[in-house]
Design an enzyme around this catalytic site. Structure first.
Site, PDB file in Angstrom:
ATOM      1  N   PHE A  75      -4.508   0.812  10.099  1.00 14.41           N
ATOM      2  CA  PHE A  75      -4.207   1.596  11.809  1.00 14.41           C
ATOM      3  C   PHE A  75      -4.794   2.931  11.782  1.00 14.41           C
ATOM      4  O   PHE A  75      -5.087   2.865  12.768  1.00 14.41           O
ATOM      5  CB  PHE A  75      -2.360   1.337  11.167  1.00 14.41           C
ATOM      6  CG  PHE A  75      -1.948  -0.272  11.427  1.00 14.41           C
ATOM      7  CD1 PHE A  75      -1.898  -0.116  12.987  1.00 14.41           C
ATOM      8  CD2 PHE A  75      -1.491  -0.892  10.809  1.00 14.41           C
ATOM      9  CE1 PHE A  75      -1.367  -1.896  13.672  1.00 14.41           C
ATOM     10  CE2 PHE A  75      -0.738  -1.734  11.202  1.00 14.41           C
ATOM     11  CZ  PHE A  75      -0.895  -2.265  11.795  1.00 14.41           C
ATOM     12  N   GLY A 119      -7.297   4.513   9.683  1.00 12.93           N
ATOM     13  CA  GLY A 119      -8.557   4.063   9.694  1.00 12.93           C
ATOM     14  C   GLY A 119      -9.595   3.623  10.871  1.00 12.93           C
ATOM     15  O   GLY A 119     -10.502   4.081  11.032  1.00 12.93           O
ATOM     16  N   ARG A 167       4.398   4.288   4.617  1.00 12.13           N
ATOM     17  CA  ARG A 167       5.809   4.157   3.767  1.00 12.13           C
ATOM     18  C   ARG A 167       6.553   3.220   4.849  1.00 12.13           C
ATOM     19  O   ARG A 167       6.235   3.136   5.594  1.00 12.13           O
ATOM     20  CB  ARG A 167       6.429   5.156   4.478  1.00 12.13           C
ATOM     21  CG  ARG A 167       6.135   6.775   4.096  1.00 12.13           C
ATOM     22  CD  ARG A 167       6.618   7.946   4.226  1.00 12.13           C
ATOM     23  NE  ARG A 167       6.606   8.527   5.379  1.00 12.13           N
ATOM     24  CZ  ARG A 167       7.904   9.881   5.838  1.00 12.13           C
ATOM     25  NH1 ARG A 167       8.731  10.185   5.695  1.00 12.13           N
ATOM     26  NH2 ARG A 167       7.059  10.475   6.536  1.00 12.13           N
ATOM     27  N   HIS A 187       2.941  19.005   3.018  1.00 10.51           N
ATOM     28  CA  HIS A 187       3.217  18.079   4.285  1.00 10.51           C
ATOM     29  C   HIS A 187       4.391  16.963   4.083  1.00 10.51           C
ATOM     30  O   HIS A 187       4.401  15.459   3.145  1.00 10.51           O
ATOM     31  CB  HIS A 187       2.023  17.070   4.570  1.00 10.51           C
ATOM     32  CG  HIS A 187       2.270  16.372   5.182  1.00 10.51           C
ATOM     33  ND1 HIS A 187       2.384  15.844   6.673  1.00 10.51           N
ATOM     34  CD2 HIS A 187       1.735  14.604   5.273  1.00 10.51           C
ATOM     35  CE1 HIS A 187       2.243  15.170   7.342  1.00 10.51           C
ATOM     36  NE2 HIS A 187       1.982  14.021   6.605  1.00 10.51           N
TER      37      HIS A 187
HETATM   38  N1  APR Z   1     -10.075   1.393  -1.167  1.00 11.78           N
HETATM   39  C1  APR Z   1     -10.931   0.589   0.318  1.00 11.78           C
HETATM   40  N2  APR Z   1      -9.307   0.334   0.527  1.00 11.78           N
HETATM   41  C2  APR Z   1      -7.840   0.617   0.013  1.00 11.78           C
HETATM   42  C3  APR Z   1      -7.456  -0.051  -1.392  1.00 11.78           C
HETATM   43  C4  APR Z   1      -8.418   0.203  -1.763  1.00 11.78           C
HETATM   44  N3  APR Z   1      -8.580   1.146  -3.325  1.00 11.78           N
HETATM   45  N4  APR Z   1      -6.383   0.115  -1.344  1.00 11.78           N
HETATM   46  C5  APR Z   1      -5.589  -0.049  -0.111  1.00 11.78           C
HETATM   47  N5  APR Z   1      -6.514   0.473   0.720  1.00 11.78           N
HETATM   48  C6  APR Z   1      -6.189  -0.430   2.059  1.00 11.78           C
HETATM   49  C7  APR Z   1      -5.912  -1.641   2.202  1.00 11.78           C
HETATM   50  O1  APR Z   1      -6.484  -2.747   2.700  1.00 11.78           O
HETATM   51  C8  APR Z   1      -5.423  -0.942   3.869  1.00 11.78           C
HETATM   52  O2  APR Z   1      -6.592  -2.146   4.672  1.00 11.78           O
HETATM   53  O3  APR Z   1      -6.312   0.447   2.309  1.00 11.78           O
HETATM   54  C9  APR Z   1      -5.674   0.008   4.074  1.00 11.78           C
HETATM   55  C10 APR Z   1      -4.567   1.206   4.387  1.00 11.78           C
HETATM   56  O4  APR Z   1      -3.923   0.834   5.999  1.00 11.78           O
HETATM   57  P1  APR Z   1      -2.479   0.866   6.274  1.00 11.78           P
HETATM   58  O5  APR Z   1      -1.773  -0.244   4.955  1.00 11.78           O
HETATM   59  O6  APR Z   1      -2.152   0.008   7.553  1.00 11.78           O
HETATM   60  O7  APR Z   1      -2.067   1.764   6.352  1.00 11.78           O
HETATM   61  P2  APR Z   1      -2.447   2.843   7.319  1.00 11.78           P
HETATM   62  O8  APR Z   1      -1.273   3.301   8.407  1.00 11.78           O
HETATM   63  O9  APR Z   1      -3.697   3.296   8.074  1.00 11.78           O
HETATM   64  O10 APR Z   1      -1.638   4.450   6.427  1.00 11.78           O
HETATM   65  C11 APR Z   1      -2.810   4.423   5.252  1.00 11.78           C
HETATM   66  O11 APR Z   1      -1.767   7.225   5.045  1.00 11.78           O
HETATM   67  O12 APR Z   1      -0.840   8.140   6.548  1.00 11.78           O
HETATM   68  C12 APR Z   1      -1.102   7.888   6.091  1.00 11.78           C
HETATM   69  O13 APR Z   1       0.838   7.225   4.555  1.00 11.78           O
HETATM   70  C13 APR Z   1      -0.406   6.798   4.725  1.00 11.78           C
HETATM   71  O14 APR Z   1      -1.196   6.803   3.031  1.00 11.78           O
HETATM   72  C14 APR Z   1      -0.870   5.891   3.978  1.00 11.78           C
HETATM   73  C15 APR Z   1      -2.211   6.253   4.802  1.00 11.78           C
END
Ligand code: APR
Length: 310
Positions: free
Chosen positions: A13, A15, A85, A178
């Site tokens: 979300f 990214g 979270r 944070h």
């Molecule tokens: N390499 C690349 N991408 C990864 C890896 C990795 N090793 N591990 C997980 N991911 C990817 C997941 O596949 C997923 O697509 O990271 C993405 C995270 O996306 P979401 O689950 O939608 O989480 P999001 O809401 O984007 O939050 C990501 O940002 O604000 C912070 O606390 C939040 O730590 C969290 C991060």
């Protein structure tokens, strides 16, 4: 002049929304990377963003991948990879899972973009910045964390609402880690230059401070699955813009402190000037005794959490 190149790791979300914003702002070409298990997904989101370009009228190449080769030579790499979270979880509950992810992502990033500036978004933010700094062995001016812009944007929203004024007139300053100990700074939060301490009663300001501290949790509770991403991606885009356009904006960011504000050896949110080299300067505010005490308390909470990194 060749376009700048920005890699966004994590096509979730935060990214994907960030990639869209960066493209719409025409800050450069964008590469979105995720893990092999998501095969096709980053490319699909990237293509979808590309196909909005004719309508919005931006020229930026956006591509998605599950390998790091095409990230080579990035000017900025934003790390949003990790798990978000769930209701009832604090950012700190994500510590060791996300630390492992941030470490492996940083290793991959550095191989292909040894001169990039890293912006960390994954939580718990301040500890993840330390993981990225140690893993990359980059100088501290090239490792920054996104937190203060977001926390301040939340505070600005609540101030504008309370006074029924344009959000454009409102500036706010939120420092510290944070997390629950973050430090909203009413004396340095202004409406058209007027400190809010002259515009709002004490109890109203305290309510705004508390809603700001709870800002992330408020969204998590409403969404039920996942955490905020519109404001986090907007905040990150502002940092990217200040760097790539060498604007020297002063933005609250997590930076590695070595004695500033009496804090040493951890990342904590402070006012930072961001330009083409990344961190240009830490701005040292003249804090009151109480403000300083709150900041030091927050810094020691960050220190304690960072020490729990495995
Ligand atoms: N390499 C690349 N991408 C990864 C890896 C990795 N090793 N591990 C997980 N991911 C990817 C997941 O596949 C997923 O697509 O990271 C993405 C995270 O996306 P979401 O689950 O939608 O989480 P999001 O809401 O984007 O939050 C990501 O940002 O604000 C912070 O606390 C939040 O730590 C969290 C991060």
């Amino acid at each position: 002049m060749a376009r700048k190149k920005i890699t966004v790791v994590g096509a979730g979300f935060v990214g994907a929304t960030l990639a869209q914003r960066l493209a719409e702002m025409e800050l450069g070409d964008v590469v979105i990377v995720d893990i092999p298990a998501t095969e096709g997904m980053p490319a699909g989101k990237a293509l979808d963003i590309m196909e909005s370009a004719p309508i919005y009228g931006y020229d930026a190449r956006v591509s998605g991948t599950t390998s790091y080769e095409s990230t080579a030579g990035s000017d900025i790499v934003v790390i949003t990879a990790g798990i978000p979270r769930k209701p009832g979880m604090s950012r700190d509950d994500l510590l060791n899972t996300n630390a492992g992810i941030v470490k492996s992502v940083t290793e991959n990033v550095v191989k292909f973009s040894p001169n990039c500036i890293l912006i960390i978004v994954s939580n718990p933010l301040d500890a993840m910045c330390l993981v990225a700094l140690k893993t990359s062995k980059f100088p501290k001016h090239r490792v920054l964390g996104m937190a203060g812009v977001l926390d301040s944007a939340r505070m600005r929203t609540f101030i504008a609402e309370a006074l029924n004024v344009s959000v454009e007139n409102v500036h706010a300053m939120v420092l510290g880690g944070h997390g629950d100990t973050m430090v909203p700074m009413p004396r340095f939060s202004t409406v058209s230059g007027i400190p809010i301490t002259e515009l709002l009663p004490k109890d109203k300001i305290e309510a705004i401070n508390q809603r700001t501290r709870d800002g992330g949790a408020e969204i998590v509770k409403l969404l039920k699955t996942g955490s905020a991403y519109y404001a986090p991606s907007a905040s990150t885009a502002e940092m990217v813009e200040s760097i790539l356009k060498d604007k020297n904006k002063i933005l609250p960011c997590a930076v590695y402190l070595e004695g500033e504000y009496g804090v040493d050896g951890v990342f904590v949110g402070v006012p930072a000037k961001l330009g083409s080299k990344g961190l240009v300067d830490v701005i040292q505010l003249n804090l009151s005794v109480d403000e300083r005490a709150q900041l030091l308390k927050s810094a020691s909470a960050v220190k304690e959490l960072s020490a729990a990194l495995k």
